[in-house]
Design a protein around this motif. Structure first.
Motif, PDB file in Angstrom:
ATOM      1  N   UNK A 217       0.913  -1.142   0.075  1.00  0.00           N
ATOM      2  CA  UNK A 217      -0.030   0.052  -0.034  1.00  0.00           C
ATOM      3  C   UNK A 217       0.736   1.304  -0.032  1.00  0.00           C
ATOM      4  N   UNK A 218       0.192   2.379  -0.130  1.00  0.00           N
ATOM      5  CA  UNK A 218       1.126   3.658  -0.292  1.00  0.00           C
ATOM      6  C   UNK A 218       0.031   4.807   0.483  1.00  0.00           C
ATOM      7  N   UNK A 219       0.788   5.336   1.574  1.00  0.00           N
ATOM      8  CA  UNK A 219       0.102   6.640   2.018  1.00  0.00           C
ATOM      9  C   UNK A 219       0.252   7.680   1.358  1.00  0.00           C
ATOM     10  N   UNK A 220       0.670   8.846   1.960  1.00  0.00           N
ATOM     11  CA  UNK A 220       0.655  10.075   1.367  1.00  0.00           C
ATOM     12  C   UNK A 220       1.663  10.075   0.087  1.00  0.00           C
ATOM     13  N   UNK A 221       1.059  10.608  -1.078  1.00  0.00           N
ATOM     14  CA  UNK A 221       2.005  10.788  -2.363  1.00  0.00           C
ATOM     15  C   UNK A 221       2.194  12.326  -2.514  1.00  0.00           C
ATOM     16  N   UNK A 222       3.064  12.597  -3.204  1.00  0.00           N
ATOM     17  CA  UNK A 222       3.301  13.880  -3.353  1.00  0.00           C
ATOM     18  C   UNK A 222       4.138  14.559  -4.625  1.00  0.00           C
ATOM     19  N   UNK A 223       4.510  15.728  -4.827  1.00  0.00           N
ATOM     20  CA  UNK A 223       5.309  16.023  -5.873  1.00  0.00           C
ATOM     21  C   UNK A 223       5.889  17.385  -5.214  1.00  0.00           C
ATOM     22  N   UNK A 224       7.381  17.358  -5.460  1.00  0.00           N
ATOM     23  CA  UNK A 224       8.222  18.302  -5.099  1.00  0.00           C
ATOM     24  C   UNK A 224       8.898  18.925  -6.352  1.00  0.00           C
ATOM     25  N   UNK A 225       9.809  20.064  -6.285  1.00  0.00           N
ATOM     26  CA  UNK A 225      10.609  20.787  -7.300  1.00  0.00           C
ATOM     27  C   UNK A 225      11.563  21.441  -6.756  1.00  0.00           C
TER      28      UNK A 225
ATOM     29  N   UNK B 111      -3.306  20.366 -10.187  1.00  0.00           N
ATOM     30  CA  UNK B 111      -3.748  19.369  -9.557  1.00  0.00           C
ATOM     31  C   UNK B 111      -3.322  18.139  -9.492  1.00  0.00           C
ATOM     32  N   UNK B 112      -3.434  17.398  -8.057  1.00  0.00           N
ATOM     33  CA  UNK B 112      -2.593  16.327  -7.815  1.00  0.00           C
ATOM     34  C   UNK B 112      -3.915  15.224  -7.820  1.00  0.00           C
ATOM     35  N   UNK B 113      -3.707  14.131  -8.275  1.00  0.00           N
ATOM     36  CA  UNK B 113      -4.653  12.914  -7.921  1.00  0.00           C
ATOM     37  C   UNK B 113      -3.933  11.668  -8.151  1.00  0.00           C
TER      38      UNK B 113
ATOM     39  N   UNK C 223      -0.632  11.671 -10.238  1.00  0.00           N
ATOM     40  CA  UNK C 223      -0.362  12.487 -11.199  1.00  0.00           C
ATOM     41  C   UNK C 223      -0.340  13.740 -10.843  1.00  0.00           C
ATOM     42  N   UNK C 224       0.236  14.905 -11.734  1.00  0.00           N
ATOM     43  CA  UNK C 224       0.019  16.347 -11.488  1.00  0.00           C
ATOM     44  C   UNK C 224      -0.336  16.906 -12.862  1.00  0.00           C
ATOM     45  N   UNK C 225      -1.368  17.358 -12.816  1.00  0.00           N
ATOM     46  CA  UNK C 225      -1.961  18.250 -13.972  1.00  0.00           C
ATOM     47  C   UNK C 225      -1.492  19.664 -13.526  1.00  0.00           C
ATOM     48  N   UNK C 226      -0.666  20.361 -14.642  1.00  0.00           N
ATOM     49  CA  UNK C 226      -0.171  21.555 -14.390  1.00  0.00           C
ATOM     50  C   UNK C 226      -0.854  22.356 -15.752  1.00  0.00           C
ATOM     51  N   UNK C 227      -1.672  23.348 -15.495  1.00  0.00           N
ATOM     52  CA  UNK C 227      -2.065  24.288 -16.390  1.00  0.00           C
ATOM     53  C   UNK C 227      -1.713  25.718 -16.151  1.00  0.00           C
ATOM     54  N   UNK C 228      -1.783  26.640 -17.140  1.00  0.00           N
ATOM     55  CA  UNK C 228      -1.636  27.926 -16.736  1.00  0.00           C
ATOM     56  C   UNK C 228      -0.008  28.008 -16.603  1.00  0.00           C
ATOM     57  N   UNK C 229       0.913  27.240 -17.033  1.00  0.00           N
ATOM     58  CA  UNK C 229       2.290  27.177 -16.657  1.00  0.00           C
ATOM     59  C   UNK C 229       2.890  28.573 -16.826  1.00  0.00           C
TER      60      UNK C 229
END
Length: 121
Positions: free
Chosen positions: A30-38, A68-70, A79-85
């Protein structure tokens, strides 16, 4: 034996969109928290977005309303949907998660290899 594989980075013009994916492969319970960093050149790595196992989200102020993260628990993917970059979004993006590996005894924090996102003005 597990790994996080990222995809979706690239070069886009300001105002464009990209969708990053991170897939965890291997024997995962299983996976608990997921995230994106930069991390941009000369800057510290910063948290972009996180999502809990049940879907609660948190975003950096700089990306609220644009990113938006999902997650798809069945696929062990997020996923990380990135709009209006914007040009200031240019950075190496890293996925991250707390993974419980099948034969391990606890969750362990794990990082992907990073993927470059470049936004031109």
């Amino acid at each position: 034996q597990v790994q996080l594989v990222e995809s979706g980075g690239g070069l886009v013009q300001a105002g464009g969109s990209l969708r990053l994916s991170c897939a965890a492969s291997g024997s995962i319970n299983s996976i608990n928290d997921m995230g994106w960093y930069r991390q941009a050149p000369g800057k510290q790595r910063e948290l972009v977005a996180t999502i809990t196992r049940v879907g609660g989200t948190n975003y950096a102020d700089s990306v609220k309303g644009r990113f938006t993260i999902s997650r798809d628990n069945a696929k062990n993917t997020w996923y990380l949907q990135m709009n209006s970059l914007k040009p200031e979004d240019t950075a190496v993006y890293y996925c991250n998660a707390d993974l419980w590996v099948r034969d391990d005894t606890r969750y362990r924090n794990t990082w992907g290899q990073g993927t470059q996102v470049t936004v031109s003005s």
